[in-house]
Design an enzyme around this catalytic site. Structure first.
Site, mmCIF file in Angstrom:
data_model
loop_
_atom_site.group_PDB
_atom_site.id
_atom_site.type_symbol
_atom_site.label_atom_id
_atom_site.label_comp_id
_atom_site.label_asym_id
_atom_site.label_seq_id
_atom_site.Cartn_x
_atom_site.Cartn_y
_atom_site.Cartn_z
ATOM 1 C CG HIS A 245 -4.388 -3.529 2.581
ATOM 2 N ND1 HIS A 245 -3.713 -3.102 3.701
ATOM 3 C CD2 HIS A 245 -4.739 -2.407 1.912
ATOM 4 C CE1 HIS A 245 -3.665 -1.781 3.723
ATOM 5 N NE2 HIS A 245 -4.290 -1.337 2.648
ATOM 6 C CB CYS B 185 -0.982 -0.036 1.165
ATOM 7 S SG CYS B 185 -2.379 1.106 0.955
ATOM 8 C CD GLU C 243 -2.889 -6.230 5.159
ATOM 9 O OE1 GLU C 243 -3.641 -5.243 5.235
ATOM 10 O OE2 GLU C 243 -2.061 -6.375 4.235
#
Length: 382
Positions: free
Chosen positions: A356, A264, A358
């Protein structure tokens, strides 16, 4: 007018009247929308939303309550919160308390009961500054302020363009996340906290990585002094063009040829370190349902996003880094609008993605990127 009345005022003069949700008072920020159907707790605690008023496009918010396990950072970061239909009571086996109570306890001013669909259509024309006003801040002494007066307050708020916010969202002191129990340590990574989400070092720890999380103000010399096997730059808030310190530090990492991975804001830092420009998107990508193609494999992934800026790099073919770091290619692209969603250095062990992986909350299609980072640290091609 009752004490629960709230007013959302946009910079262009349009306004929405609803009910106060969370704390009463006033708040200013850039207003953006999030298209996620779930994961509001992770959204609220994502530091990348610092100084932003978040509009949830899903109509029903708060139905699963909140708990102590799903926070992505130490606090709620949004400047304000806008929902259509808040749940009257949470119903989930993991719920520990009501969402509105958390908002109120942390002083987050919000508004409910407005037409968020209409508001989102307005924001698709372009995000802007806004304010939420309720209680005495809407009607001091019982005399309601005019919309024109409130618009002037909104216009007095800080713009996101040019804002350097990573230092405000970063940790004050370094800390370590050890490899998960029973997992052998395979590498040591220094993670520069530009507004990091807790799930990121957790996923590295699951793979046997010992993560030293350090403040955003750390220099390249400080990072390299830790003798890391790899360096990671996290997500975070603000305008990447204003984050000159982290870019300078990253150039030193690239000069040292230490393996690098960015997510990001970290992707934008890599782009600027390589000599590309960044620019502000019309309304940004925020949600957990964005289609991205990994050009390395040809696979299309459903991904989680939260960014209002992007890297301006040529989409096709290999490009020479304007800053002299060899060949670079765009590794990932958003299929909605062709925005750059990933960079890969072909002559250096460095890569990054704009979204993202994650995915807290969100899909897990891109979790393989942490394995790719391990491969790069082992000297293999990404």
């Amino acid at each position: 007018m009752t004490a629960t009345t709230a007013l959302l005022v946009l910079e262009d003069g349009r306004s929405f009247e609803g009910k106060a949700y969370g704390a009463t008072g006033s708040t200013l920020g850039e207003i953006v929308f999030n298209t996620g159907m779930t994961g509001y707790q992770e959204t609220l605690t994502d530091p990348s939303y610092h100084r932003q008023i978040v509009v949830m496009t899903a109509p029903h918010i708060g139905n699963t309550g909140v708990n102590d396990e799903d926070d992505e950072s130490r606090q709620i970061w949004v400047a304000g919160y806008v929902v259509r239909d808040p749940a009257r009571r949470p119903s989930n086996w993991r719920s520990q308390r009501n969402l509105e109570d958390d908002l109120r306890d942390q002083g987050i001013v919000g508004i409910s009961g407005i037409d968020t669909r209409q508001l989102t259509r307005i924001l698709r024309e372009g995000v802007m500054r806004a304010g939420i006003f309720s209680g005495e801040d809407l009607a001091p002494g019982g005399q309601r302020l005019t919309t024109d007066e409130l618009v002037e307050r909104v216009k007095g708020g800080a713009a996101m363009a040019g804002a350097h916010l990573a230092d405000e969202a970063s940790t004050d002191e370094p800390y370590t996340v050890a490899p998960a129990d029973g997992v052998e340590e395979i590498a040591h990574v220094v993670a520069v906290d530009l507004g990091i989400k807790a799930m990121t070092p957790h996923l590295m720890a699951e793979r046997g990585i010992r993560v030293t999380v350090v403040p955003s103000s750390w220099t390249g010399e400080q990072i390299l002094a830790e003798n890391p096997d790899g360096v990671f730059f996290s997500n975070g808030p603000g305008d990447p063009a204003a984050a000159t310190g982290p870019v300078t530090a990253l150039k030193q990492i690239l000069d040292a040829k230490v393996p690098f991975f960015g997510i990001c804001f970290g992707n934008q830092m890599l782009g600027r370190a390589l000599g590309f420009e960044t620019y502000k998107l019309q309304f940004g990508h925020r949600g957990i349902n964005q289609p991205v193609m990994d050009r390395t494999t040809g696979k299309v992934e459903v991904t989680a996003h939260n960014h209002g800026f992007a890297v301006d790099a040529p989409l096709d073919g290999d490009t020479d880094s304007p800053a002299g770091y060899g060949r670079v290619k765009v590794s990932h692209v958003c299929l909605n609008d062709d925005v750059v969603e990933g960079l890969e250095c072909l002559d250096l062990p460095a890569f990054s993605v704009q979204y993202h992986p994650e995915a807290a909350a969100g899909p897990h299609d891109a979790a393989y990127l942490f394995d790719r980072f391990v491969s790069v640290m082992k000297g293999e091609r990404a």
